[in-house]
Enzyme design. Structure first.
Site, PDB file in Angstrom:
ATOM      1  N   GLU A 108       0.952  -1.091   0.007  1.00  0.00           N
ATOM      2  CA  GLU A 108       0.057  -0.063  -0.035  1.00  0.00           C
ATOM      3  C   GLU A 108       0.691   1.332   0.036  1.00  0.00           C
ATOM      4  OE1 GLU A 108      -4.140  -1.202   1.844  1.00  0.00           O
ATOM      5  OE2 GLU A 108      -2.285  -1.468   3.430  1.00  0.00           O
ATOM      6  N   GLU A 128      -3.652  -9.353   3.696  1.00  0.00           N
ATOM      7  CA  GLU A 128      -4.314  -9.352   4.930  1.00  0.00           C
ATOM      8  C   GLU A 128      -5.685 -10.347   5.093  1.00  0.00           C
ATOM      9  OE1 GLU A 128      -2.777  -5.224   3.874  1.00  0.00           O
ATOM     10  OE2 GLU A 128      -3.418  -7.200   2.883  1.00  0.00           O
TER      11      GLU A 128
END
Length: 254
Positions: A108, A128
């Site tokens: 990210e 995740e």
């Protein structure tokens, strides 16, 4: 030892993620140091471009799950978002120099950069969901805007990574180079940018960012609502504990 280090090369700064013993995983201390470093760079009129790199064998493994399990949330719901970087207000171009792996929040961070140079064999991924979380640092917002949605969905929902060559083919990476050439290549690109008129570069970059961020504020609001639900879930804590205990998680679905 500072979690973030700044080097200066003429009009270019190199910003180093500096927790190599933790694979540069992000905790609150690193987030605070990142904010201070970005403020310093933004206020320094002599600096015109920035290379973001990681010490050690991995660029960034994402959020420090041990710190997460202990209650830390490194900027996820703050205005500048994950690591104090993912949504930071910046006027100067940032080039990520990525080696080893950029996973979860590490990817990210890469997605928040303006250009990316990767070492051969580097892995990019958003794992995740394997830890009871979802990519709340911009991954679910930015990745589907960068690559075809079906491919973004595969990465988001399986949590499986892709290699640098595939990332380059998808347009996520500008260049793939041998590891020994990584920082030098990123610096060369940054220097070429820094040779140009600073106001013109900032203006072009601002417009380019706005062109790809239409209605992003609304997406961040939805992101935050989902994160508040997932953050306090049994599965989120189980994912962090299972990671720390090196075992398979046992999901409860709540």
């Amino acid at each position: 030892m500072s979690e973030i280090e700044i080097e200066r090369e003429g009009h270019v700064a190199i910003l180093w993620l500096n927790r190599p013993d933790r694979l540069n995983a992000v905790n609150e201390a690193m987030t605070k140091a990142m904010r201070a470093a970005l403020t310093e760079i933004e206020q320094d009129g002599s600096l015109r471009a920035l290379v973001l790199a990681g010490r050690g064998r991995v660029f960034c493994a994402g959020m420090d799950l041990a710190a997460f399990a202990a209650g830390e949330r490194p900027g996820l719901l703050d205005p500048d978002r994950f690591a104090g970087f993912a949504n930071a207000q910046r006027s100067k171009p940032v080039i990520a120099a990525v080696q080893g792996a950029a996973l979860a929040g590490g990817f990210e961070i890469v997605l928040a950069c303006d250009m990316v140079v990767a070492a051969e064999g580097t892995k990019f991924g958003l794992p995740e969901v394997k830890r009871g979380l979802f990519p709340a640092g911009g991954g679910t917002i930015r990745l589907p805007r960068r690559i075809p949605p079906v491919l973004a969905n595969e990465m988001l929902l399986t949590g499986e990574p892709i290699e640098a060559s595939r990332a380059h083919a998808l347009g996520l990476v500008n260049r793939v180079v041998p590891a020994d050439d990584l920082v030098g290549t990123a610096l060369d690109l940054a220097r070429r940018i820094a040779e140009n008129a600073p106001l013109a570069v900032r203006s072009a970059l601002a417009l380019a960012r706005d062109a790809g961020a239409t209605a992003e504020a609304e997406l961040w609001a939805a992101n935050d609502a989902l994160w508040r639900r997932v953050d306090t879930s049994d599965d989120a804590l189980e994912g962090a504990r299972a990671f720390a205990e090196k075992r398979a998680p046992v999901w409860k679905g709540r």
